[in-house]
Design a protein around this motif. Structure first.
Motif, short mmCIF file in Angstrom:
data_model
loop_
_atom_site.label_atom_id
_atom_site.label_comp_id
_atom_site.label_asym_id
_atom_site.label_seq_id
_atom_site.Cartn_x
_atom_site.Cartn_y
_atom_site.Cartn_z
N THR A 152 0.83 -1.21 0.00
CA THR A 152 0.00 0.00 0.00
C THR A 152 0.86 1.25 0.00
O THR A 152 0.56 2.23 -0.69
N VAL A 153 1.94 1.22 0.78
CA VAL A 153 2.87 2.36 0.81
C VAL A 153 3.49 2.58 -0.57
O VAL A 153 3.51 3.70 -1.09
N PHE A 154 3.99 1.50 -1.18
CA PHE A 154 4.57 1.61 -2.52
C PHE A 154 3.52 2.07 -3.54
O PHE A 154 3.82 2.83 -4.45
N GLY A 155 2.26 1.56 -3.37
CA GLY A 155 1.19 1.98 -4.27
C GLY A 155 0.90 3.46 -4.14
O GLY A 155 0.67 4.15 -5.13
N GLY A 156 0.92 3.97 -2.89
CA GLY A 156 0.70 5.40 -2.68
C GLY A 156 1.79 6.24 -3.32
O GLY A 156 1.52 7.29 -3.94
N VAL A 157 3.04 5.80 -3.18
CA VAL A 157 4.15 6.52 -3.81
C VAL A 157 4.00 6.50 -5.33
O VAL A 157 4.23 7.52 -6.01
N SER A 158 3.56 5.37 -5.87
CA SER A 158 3.38 5.26 -7.32
C SER A 158 2.28 6.18 -7.81
O SER A 158 2.40 6.79 -8.88
N VAL A 159 1.21 6.31 -7.04
CA VAL A 159 0.12 7.21 -7.41
C VAL A 159 0.61 8.66 -7.47
O VAL A 159 0.28 9.41 -8.40
N ARG A 160 1.39 9.06 -6.49
CA ARG A 160 1.93 10.43 -6.48
C ARG A 160 2.86 10.65 -7.66
O ARG A 160 2.86 11.73 -8.28
N ILE A 161 3.67 9.64 -7.98
CA ILE A 161 4.59 9.78 -9.12
C ILE A 161 3.81 9.91 -10.42
O ILE A 161 4.10 10.77 -11.26
N LEU A 162 2.78 9.07 -10.58
CA LEU A 162 1.99 9.10 -11.81
C LEU A 162 1.22 10.41 -11.95
O LEU A 162 0.93 10.86 -13.06
N SER A 163 0.85 11.02 -10.82
CA SER A 163 0.05 12.25 -10.88
C SER A 163 0.90 13.50 -11.03
O SER A 163 0.37 14.56 -11.37
N THR A 164 2.19 13.39 -10.79
CA THR A 164 3.04 14.59 -10.84
C THR A 164 4.11 14.53 -11.93
O THR A 164 4.44 15.57 -12.52
N ALA A 165 4.63 13.34 -12.21
CA ALA A 165 5.74 13.24 -13.17
C ALA A 165 5.22 13.19 -14.61
O ALA A 165 4.17 12.59 -14.88
N ASP A 166 5.93 13.83 -15.51
CA ASP A 166 5.56 13.78 -16.93
C ASP A 166 5.91 12.43 -17.54
O ASP A 166 5.18 11.91 -18.39
N TYR A 167 7.04 11.85 -17.12
CA TYR A 167 7.47 10.55 -17.63
C TYR A 167 7.77 9.65 -16.44
O TYR A 167 8.94 9.52 -16.01
N PRO A 168 6.75 9.04 -15.86
CA PRO A 168 6.95 8.28 -14.60
C PRO A 168 7.75 7.01 -14.77
O PRO A 168 8.32 6.50 -13.81
N GLY A 169 7.78 6.47 -15.95
CA GLY A 169 8.51 5.22 -16.14
C GLY A 169 7.64 4.00 -15.90
O GLY A 169 6.43 4.09 -15.62
N LEU A 170 8.26 2.84 -15.97
CA LEU A 170 7.52 1.59 -15.87
C LEU A 170 7.29 1.14 -14.43
O LEU A 170 6.30 0.45 -14.14
N PHE A 171 8.18 1.52 -13.53
CA PHE A 171 8.11 1.02 -12.15
C PHE A 171 6.80 1.37 -11.45
O PHE A 171 6.18 0.49 -10.84
N PRO A 172 6.31 2.61 -11.48
CA PRO A 172 5.05 2.91 -10.80
C PRO A 172 3.86 2.13 -11.36
O PRO A 172 2.97 1.72 -10.61
N ILE A 173 3.86 1.93 -12.67
CA ILE A 173 2.75 1.19 -13.29
C ILE A 173 2.76 -0.27 -12.83
O ILE A 173 1.71 -0.83 -12.45
#
Length: 343
Positions: A28-49
């Protein structure tokens, strides 16, 4: 002795449960970090997905992992060679069985609540704290305010107000008021109904008549009056009702598996197959009963008042689950006491 049995069950299961709960919390913690990355970064990469995909899959893994683990433990401690030790304990079959069912149900409920908390956390992160603020408003004077630009919904300790610009609906201590600009309907707490300024009369049978026309056939306003007078108390009451039914529903699911195992252990050579067939049989019986109930409701519910419908749901749902729990428990206890066939 029953308390010792419960303590022993928790002692035998807590390591697995804590491990799977901690793993899910970490995801859940990693998922939350991934959500923030996807919502703020222009090119989040494959890891958050990939992390979010893994997070979604973890719900199924946790739920069915706990279910399989508890079912497997029940079988080993009751019907395998380990069952010889279990059934020689200085305790009744009922105490042994109930302690296992109770502890298993508590673990299942804890897992479901953890999932709900995880979804709430992810939703709050995704909405940048807006979800938390809306829930916090439920405990303030302003209440919950929901607006989509065209309509507003306000829920506070004074009642519920819905306004879409054309129709105004208010449910509060002054009664129920519906106004669409042309027609106005008001139902007060003492049962007085007014339509476009004309007072209606309520007969002994509960029917309301205006100008010789029956407009209302409700006979009991217990639920609606309680919602009008105590909206917050009603919210917490239904929250407790939902928690109770979740616990009972999970208990039914576990007993479905336990009862199937109890029938399967009657066979000497094909225990797994017989357990699966028994489980399928229980499922078919449940579907037949459920369809018959739905058909009966469809043919009769149109003649019911809203309060009767609410009462049937509020009291009928836990009553039905308790009947199913009693039936499955009686079957398991009978087989464990009279037809036990240890491996």
């Amino acid at each position: 002795m029953f308390g010792k049995l419960i303590k022993n069950e928790f002692r035998g299961t807590w390591k697995f449960m804590v491990t799977i709960f901690a793993s899910f919390a970490l995801l859940t913690v990693f998922g939350g970090v991934s959500v923030r990355i996807l919502s703020t970064a222009d090119y989040p990469g494959l890891f958050p997905i990939l992390t979010l995909i893994l997070y979604v899959m973890s719900f199924f893994v946790v739920f069915f992992g706990i279910l399989i683990y508890l079912g497997n433990r029940y079988y080993k401690t009751m019907y395998s060679t380990q069952g010889y030790l279990t059934h020689t304990l200085p305790a009744t079959e009922t105490s042994i069985f109930c302690s296992k069912v109770l502890v298993s149900s508590i673990w299942m409920l804890a897992g479901v609540l953890l999932m709900v908390l995880s979804i709430y956390t992810m939703g709050d992160i995704g909405s940048e704290g807006e979800l938390h603020r809306e829930i916090h408003d439920a405990f303030t004077e302003s209440g919950i305010i929901v607006s989509d630009g065209d309509s507003n919904v306000v829920i506070n300790n004074r009642g519920i107000v819905v306004d879409d610009g054309e129709t105004h609906v208010s449910i509060g201590s002054n009664g129920i008021i519906v106004d669409d600009g042309g027609d106005s309907v008001r139902v007060t707490g003492n049962g007085q109904i007014t339509i476009n300024g004309k007072n209606g009369t309520r007969g002994k049978d509960g029917n309301v008549t205006i100008n010789g026309k029956v407009l209302d056939d409700s006979a009991d306003d217990f639920f609606t009056s309680r919602m009008m007078k105590h909206p917050k108390r009603t919210f917490w009451s239904f929250a407790a009702w939902g928690l109770l039914n979740s616990f009972l529903g999970l208990t039914v699911m576990l007993l479905w598996i336990f009862a199937s195992m109890a029938i399967g252990q009657l066979s000497d050579k094909h225990r797994t197959l017989c357990s699966i067939l028994a489980g399928i049989g229980f499922y078919v019986l449940n579907q037949i009963f459920g369809i018959s109930v739905i058909i009966d409701l469809v043919t009769t519910i149109e003649r019911w008042s809203p309060d009767r419908i609410a009462g049937t749901i509020v009291y009928g749902t836990p009553a039905f689950l308790l009947v199913v729990i009693a039936a499955f428990s009686a079957l398991c206890l009978f087989i464990n006491h009279k037809k036990l066939n240890l491996a």
